[in-house]
Design an enzyme around this catalytic site. Sequence first.
Site, PDB file in Angstrom:
ATOM      1  N   CYS A  36     -37.009  -4.393  60.297  1.00  0.00           N
ATOM      2  CA  CYS A  36     -38.167  -3.997  59.496  1.00  0.00           C
ATOM      3  C   CYS A  36     -38.569  -2.585  59.888  1.00  0.00           C
ATOM      4  CB  CYS A  36     -39.322  -4.973  59.682  1.00  0.00           C
ATOM      5  SG  CYS A  36     -39.846  -5.196  61.392  1.00  0.00           S
ATOM      6  N   HIS A  40     -38.418  -1.743  72.498  1.00  0.00           N
ATOM      7  CA  HIS A  40     -38.224  -1.138  71.176  1.00  0.00           C
ATOM      8  C   HIS A  40     -38.560   0.348  71.225  1.00  0.00           C
ATOM      9  CE1 HIS A  40     -38.146  -0.432  66.985  1.00  0.00           C
ATOM     10  NE2 HIS A  40     -39.263  -1.024  66.610  1.00  0.00           N
ATOM     11  N   CYS A  54     -38.913   2.603  62.335  1.00  0.00           N
ATOM     12  CA  CYS A  54     -38.147   1.834  63.319  1.00  0.00           C
ATOM     13  C   CYS A  54     -36.652   1.811  63.028  1.00  0.00           C
ATOM     14  CB  CYS A  54     -38.666   0.403  63.400  1.00  0.00           C
ATOM     15  SG  CYS A  54     -40.372   0.285  63.969  1.00  0.00           S
TER      16      CYS A  54
END
Length: 382
Positions: free
Chosen positions: A368, A338, A89
Amino acid sequence: MAEAYIIDAVRTPVGRKKGGLAGVHSADLGGHVMAELMRRTGIDPGAVDDVVFGCCDTIGSQAGDIARSCWVVAGLPEHVPGVTIDRQCGSAQQAVHFAAQGVMSGTQDLVVAGGVQNMNAIPISAAMWAGQSYGFPDPFSTSPGWKARYGDQEVSQFRSAEMIAEKWSISREDMEGFALASHQRAIDARAQGRFDREIVAVGDVVHDETPRETSLEKMAALAPLIEGGRLTAAVSSQTADGAAALLVASERAVRDHGLKPRARIHHLSVRADDPVWMLTAPIPATRHALAKAGMRIEDIDLFECNEAFASVVLAWMKELGIPHDRVNVNGGAIALGHPLGATGARIMTTMLAELERRGGRYALQTMCEGGGQANVTILERL
């Protein structure tokens, strides 16, 4: 040490599941922001030393070094190379770090950094699971070495988010209240035109498609993601499509090309934590970054912590004593989506614009990442 400056930053709108960007090829999506970045900065694209782009699940339309593909399909000079990176991510945030490090080392002067992801075309973890059809084993946790160190326990982002909620005593109601605020903030920001400067339209898609008009009552009616758990889809980030790009420059490039930087990269670092817990690393990473930079929470005007799940950000805020009124002030991934490989650059683009709007000095970004990792970037507005 040499400085690294952000000259400009641009992003696409974020496309929702089965939304307006679903049919856009990832190379064209990324190329669109690269071309717009060159146009806005007025820089000769032939002077760019490298293109560093984040992307996860680099198969199908995202295979073959998508950073390079984005650049050439945008019609930009063929002699400029590109490299694709995957820190899960945090891939696009890491792309900015690598670009800044190249500039700070003195080996590069102008680097385009960012990321792209079309999650409608390539679903999350598609690359990891695709191997099964070719006879390859299950993901990393089936490794004998992994089992010897961490045991034969389930490793998943959903379990991690649930564990975090339990450890930090975060209720479902707490998370739903946080999620509702994310949507309301994003809707307000969109309505007030706060995103207009940072966005370049893609065809008919002009604004983020992901913010929702919702309510606590609607959220309360949803089934949990794990039986008996606290998490639901409402308190989780949305799968989405998007791309973002930033131009990172050296002091020499600023002088030689007559550029006006928007920000200076004050600090960059990356740390890791227990990979089974997976999503807790922003806590030690933020502590580490502030200590290295000689700063305190009070010195930071604006924070962005990626909303992979509401529990992640709430635990981070609780552990570090960070007030919600300075965190994700225009909404986060729960509302804005996202698109994995692009989110780090999308967040930085939005954070920079808001820092300028508020007239603040410092902003801190963290997120994260798979494997229990977290990048931290501190920007200083100029």
